[in-house]
Design a protein around this motif. Structure first.
Motif, PDB file in Angstrom:
ATOM      1  N   LEU A   1       0.836  -1.190   0.000  1.00 33.59           N
ATOM      2  CA  LEU A   1       0.000   0.000   0.000  1.00 33.59           C
ATOM      3  C   LEU A   1       0.875   1.247   0.000  1.00 33.59           C
ATOM      4  N   ALA A   2       0.449   2.254  -0.757  1.00 33.77           N
ATOM      5  CA  ALA A   2       1.174   3.521  -0.755  1.00 33.77           C
ATOM      6  C   ALA A   2       1.122   4.189   0.614  1.00 33.77           C
ATOM      7  N   SER A   3       0.064   3.880   1.375  1.00 26.10           N
ATOM      8  CA  SER A   3      -0.087   4.474   2.705  1.00 26.10           C
ATOM      9  C   SER A   3       0.822   3.825   3.745  1.00 26.10           C
ATOM     10  N   ASP A   4       1.450   2.692   3.393  1.00 25.59           N
ATOM     11  CA  ASP A   4       2.399   2.040   4.312  1.00 25.59           C
ATOM     12  C   ASP A   4       3.775   2.653   4.077  1.00 25.59           C
TER      13      ASP A   4
ATOM     14  N   GLU B   1      -9.004  12.513  13.627  1.00 23.46           N
ATOM     15  CA  GLU B   1      -8.350  13.656  12.980  1.00 23.46           C
ATOM     16  C   GLU B   1      -8.198  13.420  11.482  1.00 23.46           C
ATOM     17  N   THR B   2      -7.769  12.212  11.142  1.00 18.02           N
ATOM     18  CA  THR B   2      -7.432  11.913   9.751  1.00 18.02           C
ATOM     19  C   THR B   2      -8.657  11.932   8.853  1.00 18.02           C
ATOM     20  N   VAL B   3      -9.759  11.351   9.301  1.00 20.51           N
ATOM     21  CA  VAL B   3     -10.955  11.357   8.451  1.00 20.51           C
ATOM     22  C   VAL B   3     -11.488  12.772   8.295  1.00 20.51           C
ATOM     23  N   ALA B   4     -11.305  13.612   9.314  1.00 14.26           N
ATOM     24  CA  ALA B   4     -11.734  15.016   9.202  1.00 14.26           C
ATOM     25  C   ALA B   4     -10.866  15.756   8.190  1.00 14.26           C
ATOM     26  N   TRP B   5      -9.584  15.500   8.208  1.00 14.98           N
ATOM     27  CA  TRP B   5      -8.701  16.138   7.227  1.00 14.98           C
ATOM     28  C   TRP B   5      -9.007  15.642   5.811  1.00 14.98           C
ATOM     29  N   ALA B   6      -9.314  14.356   5.685  1.00 18.23           N
ATOM     30  CA  ALA B   6      -9.680  13.812   4.369  1.00 18.23           C
ATOM     31  C   ALA B   6     -10.942  14.489   3.850  1.00 18.23           C
ATOM     32  N   ARG B   7     -11.928  14.672   4.747  1.00 18.74           N
ATOM     33  CA  ARG B   7     -13.149  15.345   4.320  1.00 18.74           C
ATOM     34  C   ARG B   7     -12.853  16.788   3.905  1.00 18.74           C
ATOM     35  N   GLU B   8     -11.906  17.410   4.577  1.00 20.27           N
ATOM     36  CA  GLU B   8     -11.515  18.778   4.230  1.00 20.27           C
ATOM     37  C   GLU B   8     -10.859  18.821   2.846  1.00 20.27           C
ATOM     38  N   VAL B   9     -10.033  17.823   2.539  1.00 20.02           N
ATOM     39  CA  VAL B   9      -9.409  17.764   1.215  1.00 20.02           C
ATOM     40  C   VAL B   9     -10.468  17.669   0.123  1.00 20.02           C
ATOM     41  N   VAL B  10     -11.482  16.871   0.360  1.00 20.66           N
ATOM     42  CA  VAL B  10     -12.500  16.619  -0.662  1.00 20.66           C
ATOM     43  C   VAL B  10     -13.556  17.726  -0.691  1.00 20.66           C
ATOM     44  N   GLY B  11     -13.561  18.590   0.309  1.00 22.91           N
ATOM     45  CA  GLY B  11     -14.460  19.738   0.297  1.00 22.91           C
ATOM     46  C   GLY B  11     -15.923  19.328   0.343  1.00 22.91           C
ATOM     47  N   GLY B  12     -16.738  20.011  -0.427  1.00 21.96           N
ATOM     48  CA  GLY B  12     -18.171  19.717  -0.442  1.00 21.96           C
ATOM     49  C   GLY B  12     -18.472  18.300  -0.861  1.00 21.96           C
ATOM     50  N   ASN B  13     -17.649  17.727  -1.722  1.00 18.90           N
ATOM     51  CA  ASN B  13     -17.857  16.345  -2.145  1.00 18.90           C
ATOM     52  C   ASN B  13     -17.584  15.353  -1.019  1.00 18.90           C
ATOM     53  N   GLY B  14     -17.040  15.840   0.078  1.00 21.44           N
ATOM     54  CA  GLY B  14     -16.775  14.971   1.213  1.00 21.44           C
ATOM     55  C   GLY B  14     -17.998  14.619   2.033  1.00 21.44           C
TER      56      GLY B  14
ATOM     57  N   ALA C   1      -8.484  -1.673  13.213  1.00 18.95           N
ATOM     58  CA  ALA C   1      -9.569  -1.251  12.319  1.00 18.95           C
ATOM     59  C   ALA C   1      -9.627   0.271  12.220  1.00 18.95           C
ATOM     60  N   ALA C   2      -9.301   0.960  13.315  1.00 11.19           N
ATOM     61  CA  ALA C   2      -9.243   2.420  13.278  1.00 11.19           C
ATOM     62  C   ALA C   2      -8.159   2.893  12.313  1.00 11.19           C
ATOM     63  N   VAL C   3      -7.016   2.213  12.332  1.00 12.10           N
ATOM     64  CA  VAL C   3      -5.954   2.556  11.381  1.00 12.10           C
ATOM     65  C   VAL C   3      -6.448   2.318   9.955  1.00 12.10           C
ATOM     66  N   GLY C   4      -7.141   1.198   9.736  1.00  8.44           N
ATOM     67  CA  GLY C   4      -7.673   0.911   8.407  1.00  8.44           C
ATOM     68  C   GLY C   4      -8.669   1.956   7.942  1.00  8.44           C
ATOM     69  N   THR C   5      -9.500   2.434   8.853  1.00  8.30           N
ATOM     70  CA  THR C   5     -10.461   3.484   8.516  1.00  8.30           C
ATOM     71  C   THR C   5      -9.744   4.760   8.113  1.00  8.30           C
ATOM     72  N   ALA C   6      -8.697   5.104   8.846  1.00 15.52           N
ATOM     73  CA  ALA C   6      -7.893   6.273   8.489  1.00 15.52           C
ATOM     74  C   ALA C   6      -7.227   6.086   7.133  1.00 15.52           C
ATOM     75  N   VAL C   7      -6.715   4.881   6.888  1.00 16.92           N
ATOM     76  CA  VAL C   7      -6.079   4.588   5.600  1.00 16.92           C
ATOM     77  C   VAL C   7      -7.080   4.740   4.457  1.00 16.92           C
ATOM     78  N   GLY C   8      -8.290   4.189   4.647  1.00 18.03           N
ATOM     79  CA  GLY C   8      -9.303   4.282   3.598  1.00 18.03           C
ATOM     80  C   GLY C   8      -9.650   5.718   3.263  1.00 18.03           C
ATOM     81  N   ALA C   9      -9.802   6.554   4.297  1.00  9.36           N
ATOM     82  CA  ALA C   9     -10.125   7.962   4.063  1.00  9.36           C
ATOM     83  C   ALA C   9      -8.956   8.688   3.403  1.00  9.36           C
ATOM     84  N   TYR C  10      -7.741   8.409   3.868  1.00 13.37           N
ATOM     85  CA  TYR C  10      -6.545   9.047   3.302  1.00 13.37           C
ATOM     86  C   TYR C  10      -6.378   8.662   1.829  1.00 13.37           C
ATOM     87  N   GLU C  11      -6.532   7.375   1.511  1.00 16.38           N
ATOM     88  CA  GLU C  11      -6.365   6.935   0.124  1.00 16.38           C
ATOM     89  C   GLU C  11      -7.404   7.592  -0.780  1.00 16.38           C
ATOM     90  N   ALA C  12      -8.641   7.702  -0.302  1.00 16.69           N
ATOM     91  CA  ALA C  12      -9.685   8.345  -1.104  1.00 16.69           C
ATOM     92  C   ALA C  12      -9.365   9.822  -1.316  1.00 16.69           C
TER      93      ALA C  12
END
Length: 392
Positions: free
Chosen positions: A6-9, A337-350, A257-268
């Protein structure tokens, strides 16, 4: 099947796994990408669980990683953690389903069941023949389950009579058996029971209106003079300490599983940043977006290091309650924190399901709370480092 890191690893933690483990993860990853990722948004939106994935997950070994009758925990805790992370990076609800089936149900049977009970029930769970649920939390008892259980068990000859209620029980709307934890009226100790859900007096009602882990079928359970034989009492569950031994095992996997959730949001978010164009260039070319992505990767990398170490400690017999509690508290906080930052990256589409981030953003809230709230895990660690309990 070739394993692709994984690129996230970012620190190549997956290199700690052996070839057999990497092959198993590669096979699971390919199946999740082809069969699960395309359908999860629809099921999440409808608050339904895709029952068609239960058997394929069994065929991939997802329910049998935790136990072998001749050698308990043959698969290392580190490997089991990577499996939990892999499931969660595609969908946290699927990871939760497997966590209940494998960790909580088979884990309980492994730790608290007799040899006869393990032989009878574990293969049926591992093969996907039956689905299990884990009934501990109650409407008025969550964090205080050690002392506050209100569900009762009364011995009546060769049977036990159970009365009470449970809440937030995952898989319980369609489970074949539920592990019910109840307080023995005779000695006041918490004991466990294998309860077939077809037993008269057992009723499960789906909890509606959830905004997190919508695919998970959580239920309210009522037990009205439910009679189970002594052979269904978990023979090695004699107090809440035995229940806690199961939770110690599964709490660390929730951290994974929390790490996996963060990874999923970061990858998206990373994918979106490479495609979305604003001001004449992709948003991934802007400094502030890169800052959010780097901070997210830092959270993931730090959390991975922690959960790997706590799993190594479980394998070596060194892990204590405070170790898994710190991992769960830290990993879920960094996930949030990470899923919130991911949502911020995606903006309204988040906030729509089309880009995956919204699903991870919402699901993170449930992982933050279940298997021990942030506050309870903090107090467990605080007691360890100060020598003083501050629970009340």
């Amino acid at each position: 099947m070739t394993f692709e890191p994984l690129a996230s690893d970012f620190y190549s933690y997956e290199s700690l796994l052996n070839d057999r483990e990497l092959a198993a993860i590669a096979e699971l990853r390919a199946w999740l990408e082809s069969e699960v990722r395309p359908i999860v948004a629809g099921y999440w939106d409808r608050a339904e669980f895709p029952a068609q994935i239960v058997k394929p997950l069994a065929e991939l070994g997802a329910y049998s990683f935790a136990w072998d009758e001749t050698k308990p925990f043959e698969n290392s805790a580190v490997f089991r953690g990577f499996i939990a992370m892999e499931l969660a990076r595609v969908d946290p609800s699927v990871a939760t389903f497997v966590g209940v089936q494998n960790g909580l149900v088979n884990g309980t049977l492994s730790i608290c069941g007799s040899a006869e009970q393990r032989r009878e029930w574990i293969p049926r769970i591992a093969s996907g023949e039956i689905v299990g649920a884990f009934g501990l939390t109650e409407p008025l008892s969550g964090s205080d389950s050690a002392q506050g259980l209100r569900t009762t068990a009364r011995r009546d000859g060769d049977t036990w009579v159970l009365n009470g209620s449970k809440r937030w029980i995952g898989n319980a709307t369609f489970s074949d058996i539920t592990i019910i934890w109840a307080k023995d009226l005779a000695d006041g100790q918490v004991k466990g029971f294998i309860v077939p859900t077809s037993t008269p007096g057992y009723h499960a009602t789906k909890i509606e209106g959830k905004v997190s882990l919508r695919m998970v079928q959580n239920a309210d359970i009522t037990l009205e003079d439910v009679v189970v034989p002594e052979s269904h009492r978990l023979q090695n569950a004699n107090s809440f300490r035995d229940t806690a031994a199961v939770l110690r095992l599964t709490r660390a996997e929730v951290a994974w599983a929390a790490v996996g959730t963060a990874v999923g949001a970061y990858e998206a978010a990373l994918t979106y940043a490479g495609e979305r164009v604003q001001f004449g260039k992709t948003i991934g070319s802007h400094q502030l977006i890169q800052d959010l992505l780097v901070k997210s990767l830092g959270n993931i990398t730090a959390s991975l290091g922690m959960v790997i170490r706590v799993s190594e400690m479980l394998d070596s017999g060194e892990q204590r309650d405070e170790h898994s509690a710190l991992a769960k508290a830290y990993a879920t906080a960094r996930m949030r924190e990470t899923v919130a930052w991911a949502r911020e990256v995606v903006g309204g589409n988040g906030i729509v399901l089309d880009y995956d981030v919204a699903r991870f953003f919402a699901d993170a809230e449930a992982l933050y709370s279940y298997e021990g709230t942030q506050e309870m895990n903090t107090l467990i660690v605080g007691r360890s480092i100060t020598g003083r309990a501050a629970f009340v």
